[in-house]
Design an enzyme around this catalytic site. Sequence first.
Site, PDB file in Angstrom:
ATOM      1  N   ASN A 112       0.561  -1.015  -0.132  1.00 48.13           N
ATOM      2  CA  ASN A 112       0.070  -0.206   0.112  1.00 48.13           C
ATOM      3  C   ASN A 112       0.651   1.618   0.142  1.00 48.13           C
ATOM      4  OD1 ASN A 112      -0.450   1.976   2.525  1.00 48.13           O
ATOM      5  ND2 ASN A 112       0.563   0.065   3.489  1.00 48.13           N
ATOM      6  N   PHE A 116      -1.222   8.362   4.420  1.00 41.94           N
ATOM      7  CA  PHE A 116      -2.071   8.882   5.335  1.00 41.94           C
ATOM      8  C   PHE A 116      -3.197  10.040   5.123  1.00 41.94           C
ATOM      9  CE2 PHE A 116       1.813   9.779   9.043  1.00 41.94           C
ATOM     10  CZ  PHE A 116       2.067   8.387   8.486  1.00 41.94           C
ATOM     11  N   SER A 178       5.827   4.524   8.662  1.00 42.89           N
ATOM     12  CA  SER A 178       5.127   4.428   6.810  1.00 42.89           C
ATOM     13  C   SER A 178       6.082   4.910   6.335  1.00 42.89           C
ATOM     14  CB  SER A 178       3.615   5.261   7.588  1.00 42.89           C
ATOM     15  OG  SER A 178       3.135   5.636   5.593  1.00 42.89           O
ATOM     16  N   ASN A 180       5.422   5.960   2.953  1.00 38.00           N
ATOM     17  CA  ASN A 180       4.035   6.259   2.593  1.00 38.00           C
ATOM     18  C   ASN A 180       4.858   8.173   2.783  1.00 38.00           C
ATOM     19  OD1 ASN A 180       3.848   3.887   0.880  1.00 38.00           O
ATOM     20  ND2 ASN A 180       2.678   3.409   2.325  1.00 38.00           N
ATOM     21  N   THR A 181       5.047   8.570   3.755  1.00 36.27           N
ATOM     22  CA  THR A 181       5.206  10.271   3.687  1.00 36.27           C
ATOM     23  C   THR A 181       6.928  10.662   3.834  1.00 36.27           C
ATOM     24  OG1 THR A 181       3.202   9.971   5.337  1.00 36.27           O
ATOM     25  CG2 THR A 181       4.107  11.924   4.953  1.00 36.27           C
ATOM     26  N   LYS A 209       6.098   2.937  17.120  1.00 37.78           N
ATOM     27  CA  LYS A 209       5.249   2.363  16.239  1.00 37.78           C
ATOM     28  C   LYS A 209       6.976   2.138  15.598  1.00 37.78           C
ATOM     29  CE  LYS A 209       2.203   0.298  12.605  1.00 37.78           C
ATOM     30  NZ  LYS A 209       0.994  -0.151  11.954  1.00 37.78           N
ATOM     31  N   ASN A 239       5.750  -2.182  11.284  1.00 31.53           N
ATOM     32  CA  ASN A 239       5.083  -1.318  10.166  1.00 31.53           C
ATOM     33  C   ASN A 239       5.052  -1.984   8.682  1.00 31.53           C
ATOM     34  OD1 ASN A 239       3.251   0.996   8.830  1.00 31.53           O
ATOM     35  ND2 ASN A 239       4.254   2.123   9.859  1.00 31.53           N
TER      36      ASN A 239
HETATM   37  C1  LIG Z   1      -3.532  -0.613   3.348  1.00 36.32           C
HETATM   38  C2  LIG Z   1      -2.677  -0.813   4.259  1.00 36.32           C
HETATM   39  C3  LIG Z   1      -3.318   0.279   4.615  1.00 36.32           C
HETATM   40  C4  LIG Z   1      -2.185   0.730   6.680  1.00 36.32           C
HETATM   41  N1  LIG Z   1      -2.323   2.278   7.217  1.00 36.32           N
HETATM   42  C5  LIG Z   1      -1.672   2.499   8.152  1.00 36.32           C
HETATM   43  C6  LIG Z   1      -1.531   3.316   8.884  1.00 36.32           C
HETATM   44  O1  LIG Z   1      -2.302   4.319   8.515  1.00 36.32           O
HETATM   45  N2  LIG Z   1      -0.886   3.968   9.883  1.00 36.32           N
HETATM   46  C7  LIG Z   1       0.506   2.537  10.090  1.00 36.32           C
HETATM   47  O2  LIG Z   1       0.717   2.870  11.450  1.00 36.32           O
HETATM   48  N3  LIG Z   1       0.350   1.177   9.633  1.00 36.32           N
HETATM   49  C8  LIG Z   1      -0.840   1.033   8.538  1.00 36.32           C
HETATM   50  N4  LIG Z   1      -0.660   0.210   7.640  1.00 36.32           N
HETATM   51  C9  LIG Z   1       0.178  -1.147   8.622  1.00 36.32           C
HETATM   52  C10 LIG Z   1      -0.474  -1.520   9.479  1.00 36.32           C
HETATM   53  O3  LIG Z   1      -1.287  -1.346  10.616  1.00 36.32           O
HETATM   54  C11 LIG Z   1       0.153  -3.180   9.990  1.00 36.32           C
HETATM   55  O4  LIG Z   1       1.405  -2.780  10.860  1.00 36.32           O
HETATM   56  C12 LIG Z   1       1.170  -4.050   8.517  1.00 36.32           C
HETATM   57  O5  LIG Z   1       0.332  -3.987   7.461  1.00 36.32           O
HETATM   58  C13 LIG Z   1       2.063  -5.469   8.771  1.00 36.32           C
HETATM   59  O6  LIG Z   1       1.003  -5.900   9.829  1.00 36.32           O
HETATM   60  P1  LIG Z   1       0.115  -7.352   8.650  1.00 36.32           P
HETATM   61  O7  LIG Z   1       0.919  -8.405   7.977  1.00 36.32           O
HETATM   62  O8  LIG Z   1      -0.868  -7.934   9.357  1.00 36.32           O
HETATM   63  O9  LIG Z   1      -0.754  -6.389   7.935  1.00 36.32           O
HETATM   64  C14 LIG Z   1      -1.369   0.023   6.933  1.00 36.32           C
HETATM   65  C15 LIG Z   1      -1.490  -1.706   6.101  1.00 36.32           C
HETATM   66  C16 LIG Z   1      -2.290  -1.928   5.615  1.00 36.32           C
HETATM   67  C17 LIG Z   1      -1.866  -3.257   4.351  1.00 36.32           C
END
Ligand SMILES: Cc1cc2nc3c(=O)[nH]c(=O)nc-3n(C[C@H](O)[C@H](O)[C@H](O)COP(=O)(O)O)c2cc1C
Length: 326
Positions: A112, A116, A178, A180-181, A209, A239
Amino acid sequence: MISVIQLLLLKLNPEIAHHIAVRLLSLYQFFKTKILRQIPQGVLLIKVPRHFEWKLSSRLGMAAGFDKQAQVFPALFHLGFGFVEVGTVTPLPQPGNPPPRIWRVAPQALVNHFGFNSIGLEVFKKNIRHYRRQARLPVLANIGKNKSTPAENALSDYESCLKALEGNVDGFVINISSPNTPGLRELQSTEFIRALCKVLPLSSPVLLKLAPDISISTLQEICELVLSEDCLSGLVLVNTSRELSEKRGFSQGGLSGPPLFSTSMDFIERARQILLGKKIIIGVGGVSSLEEAQQMRDSGADLIEIYTSFIYQGPKLIKTISSRLQ
Ligand SMILES: Cc1cc2nc3c(=O)[nH]c(=O)nc-3n(C[C@H](O)[C@H](O)[C@H](O)COP(=O)(O)O)c2cc1C
């Protein structure tokens, strides 16, 4: 019925599928809480450093990014999550990066590049206040900075979020990881974290985090700092990974799901060796079964979060993990 909806959603564009899923959860929430009034209760007491405690219904939580606008967390509680991390929220509303910004990748992973997309603090806070009346389980707010805020003013964005939401949530997760920022991950430094500590509220637990792409020495340095700083209650590890998405040929975005599991486990084990149970570790990254959730718990995570495997496997996985995770 749920499996059919899930199969259909997996055939749609992933961002549209996400919007539909949130709509369906909203409807589910309406009927469950307004008509049936089955409000899950927390029975599991988790002691959080600095004399806080959370009463959870299970050790499994929803990771940040799913309920970005804090509007469906009561439904997530009904599905079996014991706590929910809402957000990331930024002080001002912002659209995030232009679509397409989410892709499905084998094996059952996601990349992704949302950046934000946020409704901003004002509406976010209204949502939390409104929906918290329907839900008595812990809600953690994941906070970030606006894209337009220069790195040298990042601290004031986090401070605005903390001040606005203090008293409305059960804890904060500071998102400095993140991919992405632009520039956000550079805030994973002891210098920034020390500065952050000066503005943290006394009344709420605060966790940091971290990204899976930082070096082991940076991870260890941050762990030492978290251990020594009274203002920090723990870490959320990890993350999404920019390195893993790059390896798969993506020029942008972070990868989540099963390929992340070995790194998240490694980070948790290393953090545990330093934190020694004196701070909370929330483990997240690639958990896709009860066995993996238990393995992560046994490696030192007090609580577990998932996101990507919920997208692929749906509510059944949540019920299985939350009812059996020790
Ligand atoms: C579509 C998407 C959007 C995410 N948005 C955020 C976010 O806004 N803030 C954040 O801290 N992590 C975000 N994450 C990261 C998740 O919170 C998590 O740390 C990461 O996906 C690893 O866990 P998983 O393998 O169970 O998905 C996002 C993940 C995905 C897939």
